[in-house]
Design an enzyme around this catalytic site. Structure first.
Site, PDB file in Angstrom:
ATOM      1  N   LEU A 115       3.503 -13.452  11.695  1.00 24.37           N
ATOM      2  CA  LEU A 115       2.759 -14.671  11.328  1.00 24.37           C
ATOM      3  C   LEU A 115       1.463 -14.331  10.583  1.00 24.37           C
ATOM      4  O   LEU A 115       0.541 -15.134  10.492  1.00 24.37           O
ATOM      5  CB  LEU A 115       2.462 -15.506  12.579  1.00 24.37           C
ATOM      6  CG  LEU A 115       3.694 -16.003  13.344  1.00 24.37           C
ATOM      7  CD1 LEU A 115       3.288 -16.763  14.599  1.00 24.37           C
ATOM      8  CD2 LEU A 115       4.577 -16.896  12.461  1.00 24.37           C
ATOM      9  N   ASP A 129       1.486 -13.100   2.219  1.00 29.15           N
ATOM     10  CA  ASP A 129       0.660 -13.431   3.382  1.00 29.15           C
ATOM     11  C   ASP A 129      -0.770 -13.787   2.973  1.00 29.15           C
ATOM     12  O   ASP A 129      -1.339 -14.775   3.441  1.00 29.15           O
ATOM     13  CB  ASP A 129       0.608 -12.244   4.356  1.00 29.15           C
ATOM     14  CG  ASP A 129       1.985 -11.749   4.726  1.00 29.15           C
ATOM     15  OD1 ASP A 129       2.967 -12.450   4.447  1.00 29.15           O
ATOM     16  OD2 ASP A 129       2.081 -10.647   5.295  1.00 29.15           O
ATOM     17  N   GLU A 163      -4.926  -3.924   2.084  1.00 33.09           N
ATOM     18  CA  GLU A 163      -3.778  -3.559   2.934  1.00 33.09           C
ATOM     19  C   GLU A 163      -2.943  -2.455   2.272  1.00 33.09           C
ATOM     20  O   GLU A 163      -2.493  -1.517   2.930  1.00 33.09           O
ATOM     21  CB  GLU A 163      -2.917  -4.796   3.208  1.00 33.09           C
ATOM     22  CG  GLU A 163      -1.806  -4.497   4.180  1.00 33.09           C
ATOM     23  CD  GLU A 163      -1.604  -5.571   5.234  1.00 33.09           C
ATOM     24  OE1 GLU A 163      -2.407  -6.514   5.333  1.00 33.09           O
ATOM     25  OE2 GLU A 163      -0.618  -5.438   5.966  1.00 33.09           O
TER      26      GLU A 163
HETATM   27  C1  GLA Z   1       5.480  -9.141   5.254  1.00 28.76           C
HETATM   28  C2  GLA Z   1       4.707  -8.744   3.999  1.00 28.76           C
HETATM   29  C3  GLA Z   1       4.917  -9.773   2.878  1.00 28.76           C
HETATM   30  C4  GLA Z   1       6.393 -10.058   2.650  1.00 28.76           C
HETATM   31  C5  GLA Z   1       7.108 -10.323   3.973  1.00 28.76           C
HETATM   32  C6  GLA Z   1       8.599 -10.423   3.801  1.00 28.76           C
HETATM   33  O1  GLA Z   1       4.966 -10.322   5.794  1.00 28.76           O
HETATM   34  O2  GLA Z   1       3.334  -8.617   4.278  1.00 28.76           O
HETATM   35  O3  GLA Z   1       4.285  -9.319   1.707  1.00 28.76           O
HETATM   36  O4  GLA Z   1       7.007  -9.026   1.929  1.00 28.76           O
HETATM   37  O5  GLA Z   1       6.855  -9.310   4.932  1.00 28.76           O
HETATM   38  O6  GLA Z   1       8.932 -11.551   3.071  1.00 28.76           O
END
Ligand code: GLA
Length: 392
Positions: free
Chosen positions: A133, A180, A168
């Site tokens: 999340l 995200d 990150e």
């Molecule tokens: C994680 C990564 C995102 C994306 C998702 C999969 O949350 O941080 O950048 O690649 O996995 O959709």
């Protein structure tokens, strides 16, 4: 002022002996569909959730950063002053790794050429960690808002998202895409957003009336660093190269078939690429379902997405498969899938409003019969993106 802000203010005063001057928050996100597409320049359909990271802060006149988290005992202290091109030291203790997300944000701002002042900050968060999340993105985006605010600077939400992603990628060491961070920074209250990860264009659309988004945490934790996330990304990049496209966004099923015939891709690589090509199509179709209010069709696309993530992209696990299968069997559920990187974490289900309370409790009961893990169910509305919040 809500109780959480009050508690955080008190913690700030206790740790630093004065009152904070400002507050910022950044939400976690749930992705309705469009998984492992962002780093392939594709499409995602996220919304922010009603769980976030909240920071209260006060600028300092020197270059020291002090951070107190309500969830951690130790005060973290580091310096953001000029240091002949040296990077800010990463935490050596595992228990202090959370602070690397904060240090990474300071590091990328320094790399932008900013001469930073220090800051005292207290933070708290209720996005469950390692659950898919985006607790990390929420921490990064909130930290950048605080660091910029303490230095009298404002950047666009898109720039903040890109800097958070860079922190990150280059500091924490996870080769994540932009999903995200862009969700946390730019989300619109009450709306999901079609995210074009090539242009970073965001097109909001409300959820169909009468439907609830229900998140179920399997209780199985995964660390992105340890997981096979970076490996999946490399497989996609290798696939794009073999197909002669810059990103899998530009690949087609026919092109995949041809490459397989010509021996340019092996069967395993084809499966990975097929998921991405199909998922991009499903995500654009899902957005059309939102704009036309077609919850049933959206639910079916979510189910198909889960099947491909399980069978072709191979990022699901027993717990996610069980949780989503139970969800699909319950009354009022239109569709259910894993959300986020996978390997553990949460599912997201689309459920009729009137069925949501019974759905949540029956899902929990049935899942607990199969897995002795600290699971949780959250019904969430679409929250607003990150920004300053009133302190008093
Ligand atoms: C994680 C990564 C995102 C994306 C998702 C999969 O949350 O941080 O950048 O690649 O996995 O959709």
């Amino acid at each position: 002022m809500d109780q959480r802000t009050n508690e955080l203010r008190a913690a700030f005063k206790h740790a630093f002996g004065s009152d904070p001057q400002a507050a910022v928050r950044a939400p976690g996100r749930v992705n309705l569909i469009g998984e492992h597409t962002d780093y392939n320049d594709g499409f995602c359909l996220p919304m922010a959730i009603e769980r976030d990271v909240l920071i209260v802060y006060r600028p300092r006149s020197d270059t020291t950063v002090r951070v107190q988290s309500l969830q951690q005992k130790n005060l973290e202290i580091f310096d953001v002053g000029p240091s002949e091109g040296k990077r800010i030291h990463k935490s050596s203790q595992v228990s202090a790794r959370w602070a690397d997300y904060i240090k990474g944000c300071a590091q990328v701002l320094r790399e932008e050429g900013l001469k930073l002042h220090g800051i005292d900050m207290a933070l708290t968060g209720d996005v469950p960690l390692g659950s898919g999340l985006s607790s990390s993105a929420a921490l990064e985006v909130a930290t950048l808002h605080a660091l910029l605010g303490a230095n009298g600077l404002t950047f666009s939400a898109e720039k903040i998202a890109k800097l958070a992603q860079r922190a990150e990628n280059t500091y924490v060491g996870i080769n994540c895409g932009i999903l995200d961070q862009l969700s946390s920074a730019c989300a619109v209250q009450g709306q999901a957003m079609l995210m074009d990860c090539r242009t970073l264009a965001l097109t909001p659309a409300p959820l169909p009336k009468g439907l609830s988004v229900v998140i179920a945490d399997t209780g199985k934790r995964r660390g992105l660093v340890e997981s096979q996330y970076n490996e999946r990304r490399s497989q996609c990049e290798a696939g794009a190269k073999a197909l002669g496209v810059s990103h899998l966004r530009d690949a087609t099923m026919h092109g995949l078939w041809q490459a397989r015939q010509a021996g340019k891709l092996d069967a395993a690589a084809v499966k990975r690429c097929e998921h991405v090509v199909a998922e991009n199509g499903r995500t654009v179709a899902a957005f059309a379902c939102l704009t036309s209010g077609n919850g049933e069709a959206l639910g079916q696309l979510m189910d198909q997405s889960h099947a491909d993530l399980r069978d072709k992209f191979e990022v699901s696990c027993r717990e996610l498969d069980d949780m989503s299968a139970i969800a699909r069997s319950l009354p009022g559920c239109l569709g259910s899938r894993m959300t986020g990187a996978g390997f553990g974490g949460c599912t997201v289900s689309l459920v009729r409003d009137e069925s949501a309370p019974a759905f949540a409790s029956e899902l929990a009961t049935a899942y607990k019969r199969l897995h002795d893990l600290p699971m949780a169910v959250y019904v969430t509305r679409a929250a607003a993106g990150a920004g300053p919040v009133p302190l008093a």
